[in-house]
Design an enzyme around this catalytic site. Sequence first.
Site, PDB file in Angstrom:
ATOM      1  N   HIS C 137      11.171 -31.827 104.582  1.00  0.00           N
ATOM      2  CA  HIS C 137      12.017 -32.727 105.367  1.00  0.00           C
ATOM      3  C   HIS C 137      12.910 -31.842 106.242  1.00  0.00           C
ATOM      4  CE1 HIS C 137      15.375 -35.569 106.033  1.00  0.00           C
ATOM      5  NE2 HIS C 137      14.538 -36.532 105.728  1.00  0.00           N
ATOM      6  N   ASP C 219      14.374 -29.753  96.662  1.00  0.00           N
ATOM      7  CA  ASP C 219      14.793 -30.990  97.307  1.00  0.00           C
ATOM      8  C   ASP C 219      14.181 -32.133  96.507  1.00  0.00           C
ATOM      9  OD1 ASP C 219      14.908 -33.290  98.786  1.00  0.00           O
ATOM     10  OD2 ASP C 219      14.227 -32.387 100.659  1.00  0.00           O
ATOM     11  N   GLN C 222      13.134 -37.332  96.815  1.00  0.00           N
ATOM     12  CA  GLN C 222      12.076 -38.298  96.520  1.00  0.00           C
ATOM     13  C   GLN C 222      11.628 -38.253  95.065  1.00  0.00           C
ATOM     14  OE1 GLN C 222      10.930 -40.586  98.573  1.00  0.00           O
ATOM     15  NE2 GLN C 222      12.064 -39.886 100.377  1.00  0.00           N
ATOM     16  N   LYS C 245      18.621 -43.181  97.340  1.00  0.00           N
ATOM     17  CA  LYS C 245      17.174 -43.285  97.156  1.00  0.00           C
ATOM     18  C   LYS C 245      16.804 -43.619  95.718  1.00  0.00           C
ATOM     19  CE  LYS C 245      16.058 -40.084 100.880  1.00  0.00           C
ATOM     20  NZ  LYS C 245      15.532 -40.832 102.031  1.00  0.00           N
ATOM     21  N   CYS C 385      11.254 -37.496 109.635  1.00  0.00           N
ATOM     22  CA  CYS C 385      12.037 -36.261 109.566  1.00  0.00           C
ATOM     23  C   CYS C 385      11.199 -35.115 109.006  1.00  0.00           C
ATOM     24  CB  CYS C 385      13.286 -36.445 108.708  1.00  0.00           C
ATOM     25  SG  CYS C 385      14.435 -37.616 109.401  1.00  0.00           S
TER      26      CYS C 385
HETATM   27  C1  LIG Z   1      12.356 -35.221 100.869  1.00  0.00           C
HETATM   28  C2  LIG Z   1      13.662 -35.577 101.474  1.00  0.00           C
HETATM   29  N1  LIG Z   1      14.623 -34.634 101.624  1.00  0.00           N
HETATM   30  C3  LIG Z   1      15.814 -34.895 102.148  1.00  0.00           C
HETATM   31  C4  LIG Z   1      16.143 -36.158 102.573  1.00  0.00           C
HETATM   32  C5  LIG Z   1      17.487 -36.376 103.172  1.00  0.00           C
HETATM   33  O1  LIG Z   1      18.264 -37.209 102.349  1.00  0.00           O
HETATM   34  P1  LIG Z   1      19.621 -37.815 102.907  1.00  0.00           P
HETATM   35  O2  LIG Z   1      19.273 -38.437 104.222  1.00  0.00           O
HETATM   36  O3  LIG Z   1      20.001 -38.825 101.894  1.00  0.00           O
HETATM   37  O4  LIG Z   1      20.595 -36.708 103.040  1.00  0.00           O
HETATM   38  C6  LIG Z   1      15.183 -37.173 102.432  1.00  0.00           C
HETATM   39  C7  LIG Z   1      15.472 -38.549 102.862  1.00  0.00           C
HETATM   40  O5  LIG Z   1      15.337 -38.936 104.000  1.00  0.00           O
HETATM   41  C8  LIG Z   1      13.917 -36.876 101.886  1.00  0.00           C
HETATM   42  O6  LIG Z   1      12.984 -37.817 101.755  1.00  0.00           O
END
Ligand SMILES: Cc1ncc(COP(=O)(O)O)c(C=O)c1O
Lengths: 143, 143, 427, 427
Positions: C137, C219, C222, C245, C385
């Site tokens: 991401h 990370d 998910q 999430k 993203c």
């Molecule tokens: C794999 C992953 N990493 C990071 C994020 C970023 O999370 P947040 O937007 O809650 O900071 C997301 C969500 O969009 C994600 O799916």
Amino acid sequence: MSEWPVALQEIIEDFQDCFDRMERYELLFEYAKRMPHPLPNEEWTDENRVKGCQSEAHVECIIDADTGFHIRGGADAQLVQGLMAVLAIGVDGLSPSEVAQLTPKFVDEMDVKASLTPSRANGFLNLFEIIRSEAEKYTNQPQ
Amino acid sequence: MSEWPVALQEIIEDFQDCFDRMERYELLFEYAKRMPHPLPNEEWTDENRVKGCQSEAHVECIIDADTGFHIRGGADAQLVQGLMAVLAIGVDGLSPSEVAQLTPKFVDEMDVKASLTPSRANGFLNLFEIIRSEAEKYTNQPQ
Amino acid sequence: MEARIEDKALLPSTMALNLNTIRADFPILSRRLEGERKLVYLDNAATTQKPQVVIDAMNDYYANTNANVHRAVHTLAGEATEGYEASRTGIAAYFGAPRDNLIFTSGTTEAINLVAYGWARANLGKGDVVLTTEMEHHADIVPWQILSKECGIEIRYVPLDRETMTLDMEAFEIAVEDASLVCVVHTSNVLGVRNDVERIIQLAKSRGKGGEGAHVMLDAAQAAPHERIDFPELGCDFLALSAHKMGGPTGIGALFTTTDTMETMKPFISGGDMIETVTLEGSTYQKGPHKFEAGTPRIAEAFGWHAAVQWLDQHNMEDVHAHISSLARWTAKQMRDIPGIRIYGRHDLETTSGVVSFLHEMIHAEDLAHLMDAGGFAVRTGHHCAQPLMEALGVSSTARASFWIYNTMEEAEAFVNHLRGVVERFS
Amino acid sequence: MEARIEDKALLPSTMALNLNTIRADFPILSRRLEGERKLVYLDNAATTQKPQVVIDAMNDYYANTNANVHRAVHTLAGEATEGYEASRTGIAAYFGAPRDNLIFTSGTTEAINLVAYGWARANLGKGDVVLTTEMEHHADIVPWQILSKECGIEIRYVPLDRETMTLDMEAFEIAVEDASLVCVVHTSNVLGVRNDVERIIQLAKSRGKGGEGAHVMLDAAQAAPHERIDFPELGCDFLALSAHKMGGPTGIGALFTTTDTMETMKPFISGGDMIETVTLEGSTYQKGPHKFEAGTPRIAEAFGWHAAVQWLDQHNMEDVHAHISSLARWTAKQMRDIPGIRIYGRHDLETTSGVVSFLHEMIHAEDLAHLMDAGGFAVRTGHHCAQPLMEALGVSSTARASFWIYNTMEEAEAFVNHLRGVVERFS
Ligand SMILES: Cc1ncc(COP(=O)(O)O)c(C=O)c1O
Ligand SMILES: Cc1ncc(COP(=O)(O)O)c(C=O)c1O
């Protein structure tokens, strides 16, 4: 449950007689003046500081072969010093092993706990734990 | 309020006859194929890009002294291209001043707006505004 | 062709969850869309819905307790502090961690930035390699790019194996040797693939940084909604998460890190509450997570997230994962039979999460999402993203349906049927 | 001696507010404490209570709309995006600003950090002076200390005039000439003093940086709940705020900055949503506030804050300020008659906010706060995240009562009476 050291039992009853929180605070202010072995400001150090208190509080334990366990302490807030005095008077002269077996539950019986904020309660628990574990070190009873 | 150019009025009625959102989408897909002056991919540039669309959309205006105002355009999403075609057919051959006076309200009458997400609606409004202001530049009517 | 009911045999473990009671906990699921259409919410990888208990916890906080926390004496402040710190304890415990391993952030993104600004800037420099992957991401790419410009670290990317749609682990094994920090997405938000994080950590620790051992950041944005993560057991150094999430509120997340690693971190966002003393000449900082939590914290949000993990904790996360994963796998299998539909991801693996990314060869992804929305199906479209992953897949965007605990087999069937109808009508 | 009723003549403008209806909007105000005691909430400078409409806005968001914003096609995502961006427009408009001058942050603290990391690190270096004051909250001190270690900027502090309890403006006039950036608290959270920010900005712009003009950052955390701030009219470059101090939720705040200045800022927290394109080689960023808003934003919080400014907007903020300020000034005046009480601040000025800091010569501040709490009065005690100011005042902490829109004259009287009783009984 009322298996408290005699002096402590008396204090508990003293507090149970209070009508409300203001009276209990008044009593704590009273006790603050009766600290049996005050620790003067000059002797306040980082080592004897009680962590988790907002205000300054310092405590040391003395174990004397003849006269038993004693707490020296001082605090800048009177309610803290009051709680400290309750403990100091309550355990004064007991054997270390008696002190080591004490639980902080007596505060519940004093009805003071509800009047302590969590941070104050934490400070008190830290204080209690310092004293209990100090006593434990000097106790002969293993386990 | 139904003071729309004739071609646009016909399109509006076409959409008003639709039973539901899926039918309106079907009709937009139909219109997408009827873009009067397509803008081929090779001519898609940063300059003619419509901002605020998620997908790619490009548009250019031509003003011909004889045949009037024309929109050349293309988009990769069919719903976008459909909206573009509605506009392109609706204003094709009008005078710039007629186009400049248009409001995007006809979309409400088409009942399509509720089916547009805000980002899509924004994209459409950007598109509309590009065309309207382009027309305004060529209009003789001041103000 | 209708969805084949016999394929539901794929779904043995769904039985373990009572979906009626689960669904009843989420007020939004009874919402009706335009034309009284039922909402079928399949955008859970973007954010999940919230059970009533989460909403109630925040309500109750604001209606009965609200006060600023810490350094507080009055009753409300005491209750707020107690609740806030109980939330830290409870959330940390859900992840198997001691409370002082949890630093509250505004989400995964800020958590990863905290690793970059707080740890990497203090501990890495020229010559250090941050190893990440093509599957990440943007939250796990852009902070490293910014840091690399500033302090000369080098970023390397483990490629996606385009055949298997998983990380190229052979490339990882080689690349890890030079890495000081390994940053990997636990479970992909696009492919639904769960990386072999246990092996990644083991390799990073044993062979990373020329054998010295690399730090590892996962990370888990998910992963947290899908499986029970035990931070100490995993053995990574950093774990980044978002509450929103996993049934919790927006505006809060966490970075988990070990006590030892935390001690090597510099303050990042600074101000009140993270200091011990401030003088005009300089300041000293608090110990533990507070050092990284400047200013008034996300108090109501912590209460809400705490309620969310308590709600989740009623369920066996293995059952939850089995349910979600089998819905996604069943759906992907059905979709493969729809002419022109192409699926991205590995839906033959039981570890796959609830994500199904797809495209139609003729219908633009964005049109697809609109046409699905017209049927009440909330799916997302875009690059999610993860533009480098899109690049690797050779596409610019996908449509994505993602399931969570409250989705049902009926919804999956309705989704497949509506999609089939759309494809027939519009291609 | 009882509080003298005739002094209420100090309170002409209270009449303009209907306190009964105002109070009815705040559910927490009907809470009863231990022993059925009424809550008298006087810790508003730490955080204010929230009207029901704010709680409802977030509830409604979670129960009916919740979805991740931006790049979204489905109905919920569309509604969430629309509401979120309408919140930006509405909140910005409340501060007289165009929507793209507003960068959402998690609060004042993060907003000031954004100035430090995003603007100052990109625009200041060795030789530049950041001029701040002894009156600042730690949020406006520690980030500069950290920055100064990193990039060699010099910090200078305008002293407090200990006589008048206001900033030493003569010292300011001299010091401003060397300053590249001037960072001042608009209204003090300890003294209630409102600084002459108009003059400060005017001096900084005309004489700052050797006549070139300095940038100005105002910490308006305590000002926003008190007066209507018009960001463009003020003419400063940065304005930092927290929602939770003005009736809004925790977890959100803002940095306002001008379009020109924003263009000179580097990204700070990075990740999804703030980029235009990401490739393995590097990234390009969005324009405007989005460049500084990485990751899933504080969506519910934005809805809540929007509801809060709409609620505030029902009232004339001049009436609101007059009400709060006169309560504080009346209270301070009464308290001066209580033996041993000492007040910190200037309660003879109409510009003073709702803050009354005090100490008793015998009773420790923390004991005082406990003893007030026993009467149901929520006051705060401590250094209020302003240790340098405490140092200047020659104390280590104060007790602080702070009023807001819903506090009444009866509460002020009860407070004074209880305090008098406490002092009689415990000193
Ligand atoms: C794999 C992953 N990493 C990071 C994020 C970023 O999370 P947040 O937007 O809650 O900071 C997301 C969500 O969009 C994600 O799916
Ligand atoms: C003057 C001032 N500045 C900054 C802050 C920090 O605000 P926050 O904690 O909401 O980030 C506060 C509040 O404590 C304040 O009173």
